[in-house]
Design a protein around this motif. Structure first.
Motif, PDB file in Angstrom:
ATOM      1  N   LEU A 268       0.976  -1.189   0.072  1.00  0.00           N
ATOM      2  CA  LEU A 268      -0.036   0.085   0.228  1.00  0.00           C
ATOM      3  C   LEU A 268       0.833   1.228  -0.077  1.00  0.00           C
ATOM      4  N   ASN A 269       1.917   1.149   0.746  1.00  0.00           N
ATOM      5  CA  ASN A 269       2.940   2.383   0.643  1.00  0.00           C
ATOM      6  C   ASN A 269       3.363   2.728  -0.623  1.00  0.00           C
ATOM      7  N   ALA A 270       3.949   1.505  -1.577  1.00  0.00           N
ATOM      8  CA  ALA A 270       4.291   1.816  -2.637  1.00  0.00           C
ATOM      9  C   ALA A 270       3.209   2.047  -3.543  1.00  0.00           C
ATOM     10  N   ARG A 271       1.990   1.662  -3.745  1.00  0.00           N
ATOM     11  CA  ARG A 271       0.877   2.289  -4.383  1.00  0.00           C
ATOM     12  C   ARG A 271       0.491   3.655  -4.065  1.00  0.00           C
ATOM     13  N   LEU A 272       0.535   4.033  -2.931  1.00  0.00           N
ATOM     14  CA  LEU A 272       0.163   5.446  -2.526  1.00  0.00           C
ATOM     15  C   LEU A 272       1.332   6.480  -3.184  1.00  0.00           C
ATOM     16  N   VAL A 273       2.562   6.082  -3.082  1.00  0.00           N
ATOM     17  CA  VAL A 273       3.676   6.856  -3.627  1.00  0.00           C
ATOM     18  C   VAL A 273       3.374   7.162  -5.152  1.00  0.00           C
ATOM     19  N   ALA A 274       3.004   5.892  -5.712  1.00  0.00           N
ATOM     20  CA  ALA A 274       2.916   6.128  -7.125  1.00  0.00           C
ATOM     21  C   ALA A 274       1.689   6.917  -7.604  1.00  0.00           C
ATOM     22  N   ALA A 275       0.471   6.691  -6.736  1.00  0.00           N
ATOM     23  CA  ALA A 275      -0.520   7.450  -6.954  1.00  0.00           C
ATOM     24  C   ALA A 275      -0.378   9.013  -6.578  1.00  0.00           C
ATOM     25  N   ARG A 276       0.194   9.320  -5.633  1.00  0.00           N
ATOM     26  CA  ARG A 276       0.704  10.535  -5.410  1.00  0.00           C
ATOM     27  C   ARG A 276       1.644  11.366  -6.432  1.00  0.00           C
ATOM     28  N   THR A 277       2.411  10.536  -7.027  1.00  0.00           N
ATOM     29  CA  THR A 277       3.127  10.897  -8.229  1.00  0.00           C
ATOM     30  C   THR A 277       2.482  11.516  -9.454  1.00  0.00           C
ATOM     31  N   GLN A 278       1.369  10.447  -9.515  1.00  0.00           N
ATOM     32  CA  GLN A 278       0.363  10.709 -10.688  1.00  0.00           C
ATOM     33  C   GLN A 278      -0.475  11.969 -10.756  1.00  0.00           C
ATOM     34  N   THR A 279      -0.795  12.281  -9.197  1.00  0.00           N
ATOM     35  CA  THR A 279      -1.653  13.277  -8.660  1.00  0.00           C
ATOM     36  C   THR A 279      -0.906  14.528  -9.205  1.00  0.00           C
ATOM     37  N   SER A 280       0.549  14.572  -8.789  1.00  0.00           N
ATOM     38  CA  SER A 280       1.424  15.716  -9.036  1.00  0.00           C
ATOM     39  C   SER A 280       1.799  16.073 -10.337  1.00  0.00           C
ATOM     40  N   ASP A 281       1.631  14.880 -11.333  1.00  0.00           N
ATOM     41  CA  ASP A 281       1.932  15.175 -12.543  1.00  0.00           C
ATOM     42  C   ASP A 281       0.714  15.774 -13.146  1.00  0.00           C
ATOM     43  N   ALA A 282      -0.500  15.220 -12.848  1.00  0.00           N
ATOM     44  CA  ALA A 282      -1.748  15.789 -13.394  1.00  0.00           C
ATOM     45  C   ALA A 282      -1.823  17.272 -13.082  1.00  0.00           C
ATOM     46  N   GLN A 283      -1.533  17.668 -11.701  1.00  0.00           N
ATOM     47  CA  GLN A 283      -1.978  19.003 -11.360  1.00  0.00           C
ATOM     48  C   GLN A 283      -0.611  19.875 -12.166  1.00  0.00           C
ATOM     49  N   VAL A 284       0.435  19.449 -12.625  1.00  0.00           N
ATOM     50  CA  VAL A 284       1.282  20.323 -13.205  1.00  0.00           C
ATOM     51  C   VAL A 284       1.003  20.473 -14.673  1.00  0.00           C
ATOM     52  N   GLN A 381      -8.736  11.196  -6.513  1.00  0.00           N
ATOM     53  CA  GLN A 381      -9.813  10.062  -5.783  1.00  0.00           C
ATOM     54  C   GLN A 381      -8.831   8.948  -5.620  1.00  0.00           C
ATOM     55  N   ARG A 382      -7.907   8.530  -6.440  1.00  0.00           N
ATOM     56  CA  ARG A 382      -7.386   7.184  -6.208  1.00  0.00           C
ATOM     57  C   ARG A 382      -6.431   7.262  -5.123  1.00  0.00           C
ATOM     58  N   GLN A 383      -5.784   8.624  -5.006  1.00  0.00           N
ATOM     59  CA  GLN A 383      -4.759   8.606  -3.813  1.00  0.00           C
ATOM     60  C   GLN A 383      -5.509   8.719  -2.552  1.00  0.00           C
ATOM     61  N   GLN A 384      -6.837   9.457  -2.472  1.00  0.00           N
ATOM     62  CA  GLN A 384      -7.354   9.340  -1.116  1.00  0.00           C
ATOM     63  C   GLN A 384      -7.928   8.220  -0.802  1.00  0.00           C
ATOM     64  N   GLU A 385      -8.295   7.004  -1.903  1.00  0.00           N
ATOM     65  CA  GLU A 385      -8.743   5.757  -1.561  1.00  0.00           C
ATOM     66  C   GLU A 385      -7.453   4.947  -0.881  1.00  0.00           C
ATOM     67  N   LEU A 386      -6.396   5.175  -1.595  1.00  0.00           N
ATOM     68  CA  LEU A 386      -5.062   4.460  -1.155  1.00  0.00           C
ATOM     69  C   LEU A 386      -4.836   4.927   0.336  1.00  0.00           C
ATOM     70  N   GLU A 387      -4.919   6.211   0.347  1.00  0.00           N
ATOM     71  CA  GLU A 387      -4.580   6.545   1.979  1.00  0.00           C
ATOM     72  C   GLU A 387      -5.568   5.886   2.788  1.00  0.00           C
ATOM     73  N   LEU A 390      -4.321   2.381   3.414  1.00  0.00           N
ATOM     74  CA  LEU A 390      -3.146   2.323   4.297  1.00  0.00           C
ATOM     75  C   LEU A 390      -3.499   2.698   5.679  1.00  0.00           C
ATOM     76  N   GLY A 391      -4.270   3.663   6.144  1.00  0.00           N
ATOM     77  CA  GLY A 391      -4.578   3.861   7.434  1.00  0.00           C
ATOM     78  C   GLY A 391      -5.287   2.645   8.301  1.00  0.00           C
ATOM     79  N   ARG A 392      -6.266   2.027   7.348  1.00  0.00           N
ATOM     80  CA  ARG A 392      -6.931   0.698   7.946  1.00  0.00           C
ATOM     81  C   ARG A 392      -5.821  -0.285   8.307  1.00  0.00           C
ATOM     82  N   ALA A 393      -4.633  -0.614   7.115  1.00  0.00           N
ATOM     83  CA  ALA A 393      -4.093  -1.528   7.202  1.00  0.00           C
ATOM     84  C   ALA A 393      -2.886  -1.244   8.243  1.00  0.00           C
ATOM     85  N   VAL A 394      -2.446  -0.120   8.612  1.00  0.00           N
ATOM     86  CA  VAL A 394      -1.605   0.369   9.689  1.00  0.00           C
ATOM     87  C   VAL A 394      -2.177   0.008  10.927  1.00  0.00           C
TER      88      VAL A 394
END
Length: 774
Positions: A268-284, A381-387, A390-394
């Motif tokens: 989940l940590n790895a997927r969340l990092v990838a999702a945050r990267t996609q969100t950042s690219d889309a924002q740019v 939305q994908r980033q929020q879902e992964l977060e 991850l919170g539930r898994a932790v």
């Protein structure tokens, strides 16, 4: 010998503040300094020699009666290297030898404990050097520091008295040799053997103290280790039992210490990092489209070509095509506008087409921006879902792994306690072995031996210091005497202190004893009736009796200065005064008048010292009337005048019949002024003998009577401050002064005071021209 010619110096060129002119200093340099030193030595040699002899004699007496002192030295090396196995097993760390550590060791060597141990070991309690039975500087200093302490002649059995300890420490010294780790211990004693014995005893006592201190520290550390080992063993066993009991209670089998839930959390940590990267690219990307839209707003009349910031826009083939058309039409529109004008129909049509293409480009950019915005929202939305996942898994991992964390903590504590127990066990075994092998870091590398010669007092040093100190003290006293000798001795002093030229340096003449009791009888009745001066004192007629003497040459210098002074064109009436009585102003006035009269000029000398008419008493002791009677009209001027047949000099005496209370009023009266006007018309020179400046105020009112003043100062007697104050209180006299005469000068002593002109007073200069002292 003092040069008696005129030293005419313009006032504007006089050095102020007693400074030597710069050209003199630059020209003379070291030569002038050497000359000044030689002249100073000639002037004060007797004081310097006597002072040096007295101090040297005191040094010899000190050498005769001072007791001898012998000094023995012993050298101690710090940080003596120890065996390797001893260093490894030592519980006490190796000391760092630095400046502070060495200073600490020096203080330990000179400590009261070491001194007491040496006194006890060698039985020095009643040693003559350490008791007050024998005089020494240390005992005297100890008595000054402890005035209330009574001397103890006999010490108790095992307790050295304070006086003996203090005396030993006063004779003991320790210092570091250079920057090394070697300390040299010195001891002073009246006996060479005893000095070496005590120095070696101090070194041995210091080394024994170091060994005892280390042995005690090692034994204390070993005892503490044994107690600490027992406690650590109990704590380790308790921790190991707690680990075993917790595993039994929770049915946990060790699987390498890795949790089952660790892998989902990592994914989940790895997927969340990838999702945050996609969100950042889309924002740019969306921000770039938005920047293009803001740059080409609807209100702008032209569209600018996309730059590097809008690289995503240029990736669209539609926009690239429209952009090429836009650029081509813009070029043609610019070309046609230049050829046909901006209002031509074809140019207007081109601008319309350009506007349409611009609108199409903006529409395409808006479409791409909308698409990018949708992608950005999806990524967020994908980033929020992964977060959330991850919170539930932790949270779930924390709950499932709490038991494993507890086990890890218990196991870690048990291992730490066991490792600490093993380390302390090893140190304890080493300490037990080291107790049987004590060694000190210090050792003696050069023991003390009885010195062959005494160290104090050193005869050459004491005698040399005594001689140097005597010379320095003698020179200092001589300089002090010169500083406090605030009298006039050179022409430079007059010029610097008074800002006036020195007109002449008049040598001292021995005055013959005057036979005042027979003066009246020696004069004939005819001389009295004709007012002839037949018995003028020899001193006043020295210029006639000794025409080739230095005294006469000095008086000529005064006359020359009067004739050629630039202050006034005519100096017919000359006033002679001084700051204090008995400085020789009367003699100068009479000698100057005789010299002028002898030269053929019509000269008269007037005695205006009404309260003390010493000139009248010397030249006309039988006069019954004079200046006051002529001024009041009781007598005519011709009746009151006395004449010298040899020089054709006229003299107007002052006869004192009683106490005169208002002499200043008499001299400032109109009839005195008229009398002086008459004298101006009759004579070429009028020499006036005035009273001194300091005791009386009479001279201050005579400025209107005379043309210039000459101030007489006595050599080696008149204080500089007195003359300065006298001139300061009489500004009218000071303004009319043409210069100063240094009277009664010691010719032979002048060369010892005037350093820069010492060669100027040689007798050969005078003998060559026939001049002499007499």
């Amino acid at each position: 010998m003092l040069q008696s010619n005129l030293l005419q110096t313009d006032r504007t060129r006089l050095p102020l503040g007693g400074q030597t002119p710069s050209n003199q200093i630059d020209g003379g340099g070291i030569g002038d300094l050497v000359k000044f030193a030689v002249i100073f030595a000639r002037r004060r040699y007797l004081m310097i020699i006597v002072t040096a002899a007295l101090v040297f004699a005191a040094a010899m007496l000190y050498l005769r009666f001072a007791p001898p002192t012998y000094t023995a030295q012993v050298q101690i090396l710090l940080s003596n290297p120890r065996a390797q196995f001893v260093q490894q097993q030592s519980l006490v760390p190796e000391p760092v030898v630095d400046a502070a550590q060495i200073e600490t060791q020096l203080q330990m060597i000179r400590s009261r404990g070491i001194a007491a141990a040496v006194i006890t070991q060698l039985d020095l309690a009643n040693d003559p050097d350490l008791t007050s039975t024998r005089w020494s500087f240390s005992s005297l200093l100890h008595r000054i520091r402890n005035p209330d302490q009574e001397p103890e002649h006999v010490s108790k059995a095992d307790v050295p008295n304070e006086g003996a300890i203090a005396a030993l420490l006063d004779r003991l010294s320790a210092y570091r040799i250079g920057y090394s780790k070697i300390i040299e211990v010195s001891y002073n004693s009246s006996s060479a053997e005893r000095a070496a014995e005590i120095a070696n005893a101090v070194a041995n006592a210091y080394i024994n103290d170091q060994m005892n201190a280390k042995f005690e520290a090692t034994r204390t550390a070993a005892s503490w280790l044994q107690e600490r080992l027992h406690n650590l063993n109990e704590q380790a066993l308790t921790a190991e039992r707690a680990v075993s009991a917790y595993k039994s209670q929770n049915n946990i089998v060790s699987t390498g210490g890795k949790s089952i839930d660790e892998q989902p959390v990592n994914d989940l940590n790895a997927r969340l990092v990838a999702a945050r990267t996609q969100t950042s690219d889309a924002q740019v990307k969306f921000n770039r489209y938005d920047a293009v839209l803001r740059a080409n707003a609807a209100g702008s009349s032209t569209i600018s070509a996309p730059d590097a910031a809008s690289a995503d826009v240029l990736q669209s083939s539609i926009i690239n095509t429209l952009r090429q058309q836009y650029l081509e039409l813009s070029r043609r529109e610019a070309d046609w506008s230049a050829r046909f004008g901006r209002d031509h129909l074809a140019v207007v049509n081109l601008r319309t087409r350009i506007r349409d293409i611009r609108t199409s480009i903006l529409e395409e950019v808006k479409r791409l921006a909308e698409t990018s915005k949708n992608e950005l929202e999806a990524a967020q939305q994908r980033q929020q879902e992964l977060e959330k996942q991850l919170g539930r898994a932790v949270s779930q991992s924390r709950l499932t792994n709490s038991a494993e964390l507890t086990i890890r903590e218990l196991e870690s504590r048990a291992k730490s306690l066991r490792a600490m127990h093993e380390a302390f066990l090893q140190h304890s075994m080493g300490a037990t072995q080291q107790e049987t092998f004590p060694i000190s870091e210090t050792r003696v590398i050069f023991p003390a031996s009885p010195p062959e010669r005494k160290s104090k007092p050193k005869a050459k040093l004491v005698l040399g210091f005594g001689l140097a100190a005597g010379l320095a003290l003698g020179i200092g006293l001589a300089l002090l005497r010169d500083v406090v000798d605030r009298v006039f001795r050179t022409s430079s002093q007059i010029e610097a202190a008074l800002d006036l030229p020195c007109l002449s340096l008049v040598p001292l003449l021995s005055s013959p004893k005057a036979q005042k009791s027979t003066v009246r009888s020696q004069q004939s009745d005819e001389d009295l009736r004709s007012h002839t001066m037949s018995n003028v004192p020899t001193l006043h007629r020295a210029v006639i009796g000794m025409p080739l003497s230095r005294f006469t040459e000095a008086i000529r210098s005064i006359k020359l200065a009067i004739d050629h002074t630039p202050v006034k064109a005519s100096n017919q009436v000359i006033g002679i005064t001084s700051a204090l009585p008995n400085e020789g102003k009367t003699t100068i006035a009479a000698s100057l008048a005789h010299l002028i009269g002898h030269s053929g000029k019509r000269a008269i000398v007037v005695d205006c010292d009404l309260r003390n008419p010493s000139l009248s008493a010397a030249m006309a002791p039988n006069a019954t009337f004079g200046l006051l009677e002529v001024a009041n009209g009781k007598r005519s001027l011709e009746e009151a005048l006395w004449h010298d047949p040899r020089t054709n000099l006229a003299f107007l005496p002052a006869v004192r019949r009683g106490p005169l209370l208002h002499t200043s009023e008499i001299l400032s009266a109109e009839n005195i002024s008229k009398l002086f006007d008459r004298l101006r018309q009759t004579y070429d020179y009028v020499i006036v003998d005035f009273p001194p400046l300091s005791p009386l105020v009479d001279v201050r009112v005579t400025a209107s009577l005379v043309d210039c003043y000459v101030l007489v100062v006595e050599w080696g007697r008149t204080k500089i401050d007195v003359v300065q104050h006298a001139l300061h209180t009489a500004p009218t006299i000071s303004d009319s002064l043409i210069g100063v005469v240094l009277n009664k000068t010691d010719i032979r002593a002048m060369a010892r005071y005037d350093a820069h002109r010492s060669d100027y007073y040689d007798d050969s200069h005078y003998v060559r021209y026939g001049l002499s002292d007499s």
